[in-house]
Design a protein around this motif. Structure first.
Motif, PDB file in Angstrom:
ATOM      1  N   PHE A  93      -4.327   8.371   4.483  1.00 15.22           N
ATOM      2  CA  PHE A  93      -3.845   8.306   3.105  1.00 15.22           C
ATOM      3  C   PHE A  93      -4.266   9.512   2.272  1.00 15.22           C
ATOM      4  CE2 PHE A  93      -3.084   3.762   4.045  1.00 15.22           C
ATOM      5  CZ  PHE A  93      -1.745   3.727   3.677  1.00 15.22           C
ATOM      6  N   GLN A  94      -5.134  10.348   2.812  1.00 13.19           N
ATOM      7  CA  GLN A  94      -5.499  11.595   2.142  1.00 13.19           C
ATOM      8  C   GLN A  94      -4.568  12.745   2.535  1.00 13.19           C
ATOM      9  OE1 GLN A  94      -9.631  11.768   3.300  1.00 13.19           O
ATOM     10  NE2 GLN A  94     -10.307  10.717   1.442  1.00 13.19           N
ATOM     11  N   THR A  95      -3.723  12.516   3.552  1.00 16.21           N
ATOM     12  CA  THR A  95      -2.776  13.549   3.975  1.00 16.21           C
ATOM     13  C   THR A  95      -1.538  13.503   3.078  1.00 16.21           C
ATOM     14  OG1 THR A  95      -1.543  12.128   5.512  1.00 16.21           O
ATOM     15  CG2 THR A  95      -3.514  13.253   6.390  1.00 16.21           C
ATOM     16  N   PRO A  96      -0.732  14.568   3.074  1.00 15.11           N
ATOM     17  CA  PRO A  96       0.509  14.545   2.282  1.00 15.11           C
ATOM     18  C   PRO A  96       1.432  13.374   2.668  1.00 15.11           C
ATOM     19  CG  PRO A  96      -0.002  16.797   2.923  1.00 15.11           C
ATOM     20  CD  PRO A  96      -0.979  15.900   3.656  1.00 15.11           C
ATOM     21  N   THR A  97       1.573  13.114   3.958  1.00 20.63           N
ATOM     22  CA  THR A  97       2.412  11.993   4.395  1.00 20.63           C
ATOM     23  C   THR A  97       1.819  10.661   3.956  1.00 20.63           C
ATOM     24  OG1 THR A  97       3.161  13.267   6.312  1.00 20.63           O
ATOM     25  CG2 THR A  97       3.464  10.877   6.409  1.00 20.63           C
ATOM     26  N   GLY A  98       0.523  10.528   4.080  1.00 20.24           N
ATOM     27  CA  GLY A  98      -0.144   9.302   3.658  1.00 20.24           C
ATOM     28  C   GLY A  98       0.023   9.055   2.163  1.00 20.24           C
ATOM     29  N   LYS A  99      -0.024  10.131   1.386  1.00 19.16           N
ATOM     30  CA  LYS A  99       0.177   9.998  -0.061  1.00 19.16           C
ATOM     31  C   LYS A  99       1.601   9.544  -0.369  1.00 19.16           C
ATOM     32  CE  LYS A  99      -3.463  13.197  -1.256  1.00 19.16           C
ATOM     33  NZ  LYS A  99      -3.863  14.506  -1.715  1.00 19.16           N
ATOM     34  N   LEU A 100       2.571  10.055   0.390  1.00 19.36           N
ATOM     35  CA  LEU A 100       3.959   9.611   0.212  1.00 19.36           C
ATOM     36  C   LEU A 100       4.107   8.121   0.553  1.00 19.36           C
ATOM     37  CD1 LEU A 100       5.951  12.636   1.702  1.00 19.36           C
ATOM     38  CD2 LEU A 100       5.903  11.887  -0.694  1.00 19.36           C
ATOM     39  N   VAL A 101       3.467   7.715   1.633  1.00 19.26           N
ATOM     40  CA  VAL A 101       3.515   6.301   2.032  1.00 19.26           C
ATOM     41  C   VAL A 101       2.870   5.432   0.950  1.00 19.26           C
ATOM     42  CG1 VAL A 101       2.674   4.606   3.709  1.00 19.26           C
ATOM     43  CG2 VAL A 101       3.620   6.770   4.503  1.00 19.26           C
ATOM     44  N   ALA A 102       1.726   5.850   0.443  1.00 16.25           N
ATOM     45  CA  ALA A 102       1.044   5.084  -0.610  1.00 16.25           C
ATOM     46  C   ALA A 102       1.916   4.987  -1.855  1.00 16.25           C
ATOM     47  CB  ALA A 102      -0.298   5.727  -0.941  1.00 16.25           C
ATOM     48  N   ASP A 103       2.560   6.086  -2.225  1.00 20.51           N
ATOM     49  CA  ASP A 103       3.456   6.062  -3.380  1.00 20.51           C
ATOM     50  C   ASP A 103       4.614   5.096  -3.152  1.00 20.51           C
ATOM     51  OD1 ASP A 103       1.900   7.907  -4.713  1.00 20.51           O
ATOM     52  OD2 ASP A 103       3.208   9.622  -4.240  1.00 20.51           O
ATOM     53  N   MET A 104       5.164   5.103  -1.941  1.00 17.41           N
ATOM     54  CA  MET A 104       6.268   4.208  -1.621  1.00 17.41           C
ATOM     55  C   MET A 104       5.817   2.746  -1.686  1.00 17.41           C
ATOM     56  SD  MET A 104       8.488   3.691   1.835  1.00 17.41           S
ATOM     57  CE  MET A 104       7.225   2.642   2.495  1.00 17.41           C
ATOM     58  N   ILE A 105       4.635   2.464  -1.127  1.00 16.15           N
ATOM     59  CA  ILE A 105       4.117   1.102  -1.117  1.00 16.15           C
ATOM     60  C   ILE A 105       3.913   0.601  -2.544  1.00 16.15           C
ATOM     61  CG2 ILE A 105       2.089  -0.304  -0.551  1.00 16.15           C
ATOM     62  CD1 ILE A 105       1.809   1.407   2.002  1.00 16.15           C
ATOM     63  N   MET A 106       3.458   1.472  -3.410  1.00 16.87           N
ATOM     64  CA  MET A 106       3.166   1.080  -4.785  1.00 16.87           C
ATOM     65  C   MET A 106       4.386   1.162  -5.698  1.00 16.87           C
ATOM     66  SD  MET A 106       0.205   0.043  -4.420  1.00 16.87           S
ATOM     67  CE  MET A 106      -0.178  -0.359  -6.100  1.00 16.87           C
TER      68      MET A 106
ATOM     69  N   SER B 253       7.485   0.262  -7.697  1.00 14.04           N
ATOM     70  CA  SER B 253       7.799  -1.048  -8.260  1.00 14.04           C
ATOM     71  C   SER B 253       8.981  -1.709  -7.556  1.00 14.04           C
ATOM     72  CB  SER B 253       8.072  -0.945  -9.758  1.00 14.04           C
ATOM     73  OG  SER B 253       9.216  -0.150  -9.998  1.00 14.04           O
ATOM     74  N   GLN B 254       9.956  -0.920  -7.099  1.00 11.21           N
ATOM     75  CA  GLN B 254      11.101  -1.510  -6.397  1.00 11.21           C
ATOM     76  C   GLN B 254      10.671  -2.114  -5.072  1.00 11.21           C
ATOM     77  OE1 GLN B 254      13.798   1.798  -6.250  1.00 11.21           O
ATOM     78  NE2 GLN B 254      14.793   1.201  -8.165  1.00 11.21           N
ATOM     79  N   VAL B 255       9.749  -1.465  -4.379  1.00 15.56           N
ATOM     80  CA  VAL B 255       9.245  -1.992  -3.118  1.00 15.56           C
ATOM     81  C   VAL B 255       8.450  -3.273  -3.377  1.00 15.56           C
ATOM     82  CG1 VAL B 255       7.710  -1.550  -1.156  1.00 15.56           C
ATOM     83  CG2 VAL B 255       9.220   0.258  -1.989  1.00 15.56           C
ATOM     84  N   VAL B 256       7.612  -3.257  -4.395  1.00 17.77           N
ATOM     85  CA  VAL B 256       6.818  -4.440  -4.738  1.00 17.77           C
ATOM     86  C   VAL B 256       7.744  -5.597  -5.107  1.00 17.77           C
ATOM     87  CG1 VAL B 256       5.146  -5.387  -6.376  1.00 17.77           C
ATOM     88  CG2 VAL B 256       4.786  -3.109  -5.403  1.00 17.77           C
ATOM     89  N   GLU B 257       8.771  -5.320  -5.909  1.00 15.74           N
ATOM     90  CA  GLU B 257       9.725  -6.356  -6.298  1.00 15.74           C
ATOM     91  C   GLU B 257      10.447  -6.919  -5.075  1.00 15.74           C
ATOM     92  OE1 GLU B 257      12.283  -4.656  -9.265  1.00 15.74           O
ATOM     93  OE2 GLU B 257      10.621  -4.384 -10.669  1.00 15.74           O
ATOM     94  N   ALA B 258      10.821  -6.051  -4.149  1.00 12.26           N
ATOM     95  CA  ALA B 258      11.498  -6.514  -2.934  1.00 12.26           C
ATOM     96  C   ALA B 258      10.573  -7.397  -2.108  1.00 12.26           C
ATOM     97  CB  ALA B 258      11.980  -5.316  -2.100  1.00 12.26           C
ATOM     98  N   GLN B 259       9.313  -7.003  -1.994  1.00  9.10           N
ATOM     99  CA  GLN B 259       8.347  -7.824  -1.255  1.00  9.10           C
ATOM    100  C   GLN B 259       8.158  -9.177  -1.916  1.00  9.10           C
ATOM    101  OE1 GLN B 259       5.056  -5.066  -1.352  1.00  9.10           O
ATOM    102  NE2 GLN B 259       5.476  -4.325   0.729  1.00  9.10           N
ATOM    103  N   GLN B 260       8.098  -9.205  -3.234  1.00  3.90           N
ATOM    104  CA  GLN B 260       7.946 -10.461  -3.959  1.00  3.90           C
ATOM    105  C   GLN B 260       9.166 -11.352  -3.760  1.00  3.90           C
ATOM    106  OE1 GLN B 260       7.115  -8.960  -7.888  1.00  3.90           O
ATOM    107  NE2 GLN B 260       4.910  -8.983  -7.563  1.00  3.90           N
ATOM    108  N   ALA B 261      10.350 -10.769  -3.765  1.00  3.44           N
ATOM    109  CA  ALA B 261      11.578 -11.542  -3.542  1.00  3.44           C
ATOM    110  C   ALA B 261      11.598 -12.132  -2.139  1.00  3.44           C
ATOM    111  CB  ALA B 261      12.808 -10.665  -3.771  1.00  3.44           C
ATOM    112  N   ILE B 262      11.183 -11.335  -1.161  1.00  2.00           N
ATOM    113  CA  ILE B 262      11.134 -11.823   0.222  1.00  2.00           C
ATOM    114  C   ILE B 262      10.159 -12.986   0.322  1.00  2.00           C
ATOM    115  CG2 ILE B 262      10.360 -11.221   2.559  1.00  2.00           C
ATOM    116  CD1 ILE B 262      11.512  -8.378   1.961  1.00  2.00           C
ATOM    117  N   LEU B 263       9.001 -12.846  -0.290  1.00  2.00           N
ATOM    118  CA  LEU B 263       8.000 -13.909  -0.259  1.00  2.00           C
ATOM    119  C   LEU B 263       8.517 -15.171  -0.948  1.00  2.00           C
ATOM    120  CD1 LEU B 263       5.190 -14.890   0.486  1.00  2.00           C
ATOM    121  CD2 LEU B 263       4.346 -13.858  -1.617  1.00  2.00           C
ATOM    122  N   ALA B 264       9.172 -15.009  -2.087  1.00  2.00           N
ATOM    123  CA  ALA B 264       9.721 -16.166  -2.803  1.00  2.00           C
ATOM    124  C   ALA B 264      10.771 -16.876  -1.954  1.00  2.00           C
ATOM    125  CB  ALA B 264      10.316 -15.728  -4.141  1.00  2.00           C
TER     126      ALA B 264
END
Length: 83
Positions: free
Chosen positions: A28-41, A43-54
């Motif tokens: 997560f300290q690498t450029p790719t890891g930072k991109l992955v962390a940004d994607m995970i955080m 809001s659209q990804v979080v909303e999609a995960q919440q919808a899947i869970l619901a």
């Protein structure tokens, strides 16, 4: 917020060894890891995960109710089965 981090920390502790956590930290300290962390955080990804869970929660409740109804009907369908 402390409870959130404590809960997340325990989940990571159960899932990963210290070596694996160190590897994740390095990743997560690498450029790719930072991109992955940004994607995970994101809001659209979080909303999609919440919808899947619901949806999964509703599906699980529906399936549980259907199984309960089937189990309750067993004595009528097979009177001698539970003896």
């Amino acid at each position: 917020m402390v409870i959130f981090y404590d809960t997340i920390g325990k989940a990571y502790e159960r899932q990963f060894t210290l070596t694996e956590l160190a590897t994740l930290k390095t990743f997560f300290q690498t450029p790719t890891g930072k991109l992955v962390a940004d994607m995970i955080m994101n809001s659209q990804v979080v909303e999609a995960q919440q919808a899947i869970l619901a949806n999964a929660t509703v599906l699980a409740q529906t399936e549980t109710q259907a199984m309960d109804a089937e189990l309750r009907a067993l004595p009528e369908l097979h009177p001698g089965a539970l003896k």
